[in-house]
Write a protein that holds these residues in place. Structure first.
Motif, mmCIF file in Angstrom:
data_model
loop_
_atom_site.group_PDB
_atom_site.id
_atom_site.type_symbol
_atom_site.label_atom_id
_atom_site.label_comp_id
_atom_site.label_asym_id
_atom_site.label_seq_id
_atom_site.Cartn_x
_atom_site.Cartn_y
_atom_site.Cartn_z
ATOM 1 N N TRP A 80 0.767 -1.271 -0.117
ATOM 2 C CA TRP A 80 0.072 -0.208 0.025
ATOM 3 C C TRP A 80 0.818 1.267 0.028
ATOM 4 O O TRP A 80 1.826 1.257 0.689
ATOM 5 N N GLY A 126 -8.142 2.682 -4.732
ATOM 6 C CA GLY A 126 -7.679 2.164 -3.419
ATOM 7 C C GLY A 126 -8.637 1.908 -2.645
ATOM 8 O O GLY A 126 -8.180 1.364 -1.529
ATOM 9 N N HIS A 136 -8.315 -2.255 -1.856
ATOM 10 C CA HIS A 136 -6.895 -2.409 -1.205
ATOM 11 C C HIS A 136 -6.821 -2.019 0.026
ATOM 12 O O HIS A 136 -6.255 -2.788 0.899
ATOM 13 N N PHE A 137 -7.267 -0.834 0.605
ATOM 14 C CA PHE A 137 -7.087 -0.238 1.816
ATOM 15 C C PHE A 137 -7.721 -1.142 2.973
ATOM 16 O O PHE A 137 -7.265 -1.617 3.864
#
Length: 276
Positions: free
Chosen positions: A99, A135, A138-139
């Motif tokens: 990340w 994102g 992903h986060f």
């Protein structure tokens, strides 16, 4: 409550780990049998090396016992995390290791605050809304991996898989049991809401979980539309009731900008060069 992983201290001797250069004889058969019956596989595996090192370095007996039990605890903890990670059904394996917090439009202070997972201990929710490729998933997946590393349970769904799970339970009359099983997780993730139209079945499944988890478990939602607009993709009455519970104790984040995936593709970083 968030359970932190205890740090296992090693012996206060010059050589902190069992000396692998020493030949470790097999455990006596009777001791091996006892450890098998007591179901201590990690202690049993470590015992030969630990015992030969303890003898060579004259460890205190209490220190030997502590190190052996610490090996068993560490092994069980790691095995439990592997089981929880597999049961969580996380999609891609993305974590904070991959990340880029500076590239994200989520304020860095907010990222750090959420990464502490204190909000999960308070049964608060998280919603992240914004365009594709900014994102969101992903986060949230990175948060889910962190939660598992802290011995929390995670359940990951898309709205479609959640609908299928609850729909299957309706067929055999086990909806209540299924929703209760889902809500055993400390963190329930519903990813990518709004990517496809949501019918009455999807709205019902989502409502059932949000209602059952309300003020008891944390739910993290990612969507390309703000939760206030969920009534545009599902029946208004049930959408209103769901969002009311979801947002009551929620951290609401809006992402913006161009797709990171598209930027990587245009920069030629989406694939590896072909070889001939």
């Amino acid at each position: 409550m968030i359970t932190t992983t205890a740090t296992v201290k090693t012996p206060r001797s010059r050589n902190r780990r069992p000396d692998q250069s020493l030949t470790a004889p097999a455990l006596p058969a009777e001791l091996d049998t006892l450890l098998r019956r007591m179901r201590m596989p990690y202690l049993r595996a470590a015992a030969p090396d630990v015992l030969v090192t303890a003898k060579a370095q004259r460890w205190d007996p209490a220190e030997v016992l502590r190190v052996l039990l610490a090996e068993e605890v560490l092994g069980r903890d790691n095995a439990g995390r592997r089981i929880r990670r597999k049961a969580a059904n996380l999609p891609t394996g993305k974590s904070f290791a991959t990340w880029n917090n500076q590239q994200s439009c989520i304020p860095e202070a907010t990222q750090q605050g959420l990464a502490t997972l204190e909000w999960i201990s308070r049964a608060e929710n998280l919603t992240i809304a914004g365009p594709s490729g900014t994102g969101k998933s992903h986060f949230v997946e990175a948060l889910a991996h962190t939660a598992i590393d802290q011995d929390l349970r995670v359940a990951w769904f898309t709205l479609e898989t959640l609908t299928a799970t609850v729909g299957k339970a309706k067929a055999d009359g086990s909806v209540a049991r299924t929703v209760a099983r889902i809500c055993r997780a400390d963190l329930i993730v519903v990813d990518d809401i709004g990517m496809l139209p949501a019918g009455a079945d999807a709205a019902e499944a989502f409502y059932r979980v949000v209602d059952a988890a309300y003020e008891r478990r944390s739910i993290a939602v990612t969507s390309n539309i703000h939760p206030s607009g969920f009534d545009t993709i599902m029946p208004k009455t049930i959408a209103t009731a769901t969002v009311d519970r979801l947002l009551h104790h929620a951290h609401v984040i809006t992402t913006k900008g161009d797709s990171h995936r598209l930027q990587q593709a245009l920069a030629g970083h989406g694939t590896q060069p072909l070889t001939t």
